[in-house]
Design an enzyme around this catalytic site. Structure first.
Site, PDB file in Angstrom:
ATOM      1  N   HIS A   1      -5.014  23.437  -8.960  1.00  0.00           N
ATOM      2  CA  HIS A   1      -4.075  22.724  -8.088  1.00  0.00           C
ATOM      3  C   HIS A   1      -4.328  21.210  -8.056  1.00  0.00           C
ATOM      4  CE1 HIS A   1      -3.091  26.721  -6.999  1.00  0.00           C
ATOM      5  NE2 HIS A   1      -3.941  26.882  -6.014  1.00  0.00           N
TER       6      HIS A   1
ATOM      7  N   ASP B   1       0.772  28.271 -11.375  1.00  0.00           N
ATOM      8  CA  ASP B   1      -0.008  27.471 -10.432  1.00  0.00           C
ATOM      9  C   ASP B   1       0.978  27.228  -9.300  1.00  0.00           C
ATOM     10  OD1 ASP B   1      -0.910  25.270  -8.885  1.00  0.00           O
ATOM     11  OD2 ASP B   1      -2.324  24.783 -10.472  1.00  0.00           O
ATOM     12  N   HIS B   2       0.816  27.930  -8.206  1.00  0.00           N
ATOM     13  CA  HIS B   2       1.916  27.929  -7.231  1.00  0.00           C
ATOM     14  C   HIS B   2       2.158  26.543  -6.628  1.00  0.00           C
ATOM     15  CE1 HIS B   2      -1.234  28.357  -4.136  1.00  0.00           C
ATOM     16  NE2 HIS B   2      -0.335  27.972  -3.257  1.00  0.00           N
TER      17      HIS B   2
END
Ligand code: BG6
Length: 490
Positions: A239, A176-177
């Site tokens: 996110h 999950d950047h």
């Protein structure tokens, strides 16, 4: 001199795709430039397109020199980086392609291998299986999965089961950047590296929390994927919920993978389910229609490339989440995300309660109460609003801000999320990656919301591209006596 990571083979599936070109290869370029990659680390990109390795390198050079900020692309650095970079044209949907991959990687027992699947999720399970069939899924192999992981709990479970039958959990890195962003890690530093806020970080002192991730861009050229996903699967399930976890979690005992992820999981499990009729009361979905920003006309979502003209997909979600725990009972967490909005910004606002007894008049109609604004992007900053005496006669108070700007505080370049995360995968550190049970808990909470929307047959509320989203998103808060703390109210 920075320490150099382990020697590894970084195998990028989807090597000609947008993610590889925009994020992964630039991140690897920086890691190489800043001497974080072991001299013996190789990068092998795979895709169907028939390129010779040299032609591929030329393509990558052109793309990353475009994406890197001016001055960061250096011919000499590139030349050295390019010697690490190889390309293999392979159709990875076919089992017969994998012996070629094994041959290209060669025998190197004990060498770390990272398989980064920047491909369609439909290929995740078969890729894992085919890797195993040619002996590439050994103990030193790590697999990195990009979101979206499934469309629902059921489909996510199918993928996780299939991956899990080949790679054990410790070798699966679900990215999950957002967790790789410096600003997001700073949130952990703020909460757990300072004693100042902890005593106040609870329902006795916090009135409500707002988490907004707004983007000015529309769906760009990702209509094909996005139209099936929508904002809830694209942003909220991952996110936004991850941000919520970092705001709400208890302090872990160590900054280590299991300790951190256990605490995040507790929050996901404590989220009060939004089901049945509550879905209409607690959530708002929107879709952008034609609009404008700074005089420029913006198209409606349903005119975007590869989007169905009758699309019912939401490009905006606002919702009220609640956490059933001692610390958070009674504190609404408002989440909001949208495309084609008025401004690009990701921000967390902690609104503290007003003083118990007001001695002084307050200027304006700003709610009396301190406010901590943690801005993640575009400019990373932390602002704390305090009531101060307005100059002049009398004792009228006004909110003023203590402003910490990270670009000023740290002159060094801020790492991109993928740099940090790729390095963590090479080192085998899963702290900033999502564990299977987290993904499941997030889907368990999101699925009934999607079901509620499907069952009510209502189209998403329209909002003009370039605006702050549908009016209903404002009403959602107004019903609770709150309002979005954005530029409209500041
Ligand atoms: C991705 C979503 O995960 O995050 C995109 O798929 C979104 O739709 C992007 O644009 C936002 O990331 P960032 O880092 O630009 O905030």
């Amino acid at each position: 001199m920075p320490q150099r990571g382990l020697a590894c083979d970084m195998v990028v599936f989807g090597g000609t795709g947008d993610l590889a070109m925009r994020k992964l290869l630039p991140a690897l370029y920086y890691l190489h430039r800043d001497r974080h990659l072991n001299p013996d680390t190789r990068i092998l990109a795979l895709a169907r397109a028939r390129h010779e390795p040299e032609a591929y390198r030329t393509l990558v050079k052109r793309r990353i020199s475009q994406y890197l900020p001016q001055g960061d692309f250096d011919e000499q650095v590139w030349e050295a980086f390019a010697t690490r970079l190889d390309y293999l044209s392979l159709d990875v949907s076919q089992r017969v392609a994998f012996p070629r991959l094994a041959k290209a990687l060669g025998e190197s027992p004990g060498r770390v291998r990272v398989f980064y699947l920047a491909t369609m999720p439909e290929l995740f399970a078969s890729t894992a299986k085919y890797l195993a069939s040619v002996g590439l899924a050994d103990d030193q192999a790590r697999i990195v999965l990009e979101k979206p992981l499934g469309q629902s709990l059921e489909t996510a479970n199918q993928i996780n089961d299939q991956i899990g039958s080949v790679f054990d959990e410790s070798r699966v890195f679900r990215i999950d950047h957002y967790l790789g962003k410096e600003a997001v890690q700073n949130l952990l530093a703020l909460r757990f590296g300072n004693a100042l806020f902890e005593p106040l970080w609870r329902n006795a002192h916090i009135d409500h929390v707002q988490i907004s991730v707004l983007e000015t861009v529309g769906v760009e050229n990702r209509g094909d994927y996005y139209d099936k996903a929508g904002a809830i699967r694209d942003m909220v399930q991952n996110h936004l919920l991850q941000l919520l976890c970092l705001v709400a979690m208890e302090a872990p005992v160590h900054f280590e993978p299991e300790a951190v992820r256990n605490e995040k999981l507790k929050i996901l499990e404590a989220l009060r389910p939004i089901t049945g009729m509550d879905v209409q009361d607690h959530t708002v979905r929107g879709q952008y229609s034609e609009g404008s920003r700074a005089g420029e006309k913006l198209p409606a979502y349903y005119f975007e490339k590869s989007v169905d003209h009758d699309s019912n997909t939401e490009t905006f979600v606002a919702l009220k989440a609640e956490i059933d725990s001692w610390r958070w009972a009674g504190v609404p967490f408002y989440l909001r995300t949208g495309k084609a909005t008025a401004q690009r910004k990701s921000e967390i606002v902690i609104q503290f309660k007003a003083v118990p007894h007001r001695l002084f008049p307050q200027k304006g109609d700003d709610p009396a109460g301190n406010r901590l604004v943690i801005r993640l992007q575009p400019d990373e900053s932390i602002q704390l609003s305090l009531a101060a005496k307005s100059p002049g006669r009398g004792m009228t108070l006004q909110q003023v801000e203590l402003d910490l700007n990270f670009a000023k505080a740290f002159k060094r370049r801020r790492w991109d999320a993928y740099e940090r995360l790729l390095l963590d995968v090479i080192e085998g550190d899963a702290t900033l990656f999502m564990r299977r049970d987290e993904i499941e808990a997030a889907w368990r909470w999101v699925d009934p919301i999607i079901l509620g929307w499907q069952n009510c047959y209502r189209s998403p509320k329209r909002y003009a591209a370039g605006s702050w989203g549908p009016e209903a998103a404002d009403s959602l808060l107004e019903r609770q006596g709150h309002y979005w703390l954005d530029e409209r109210s500041r």
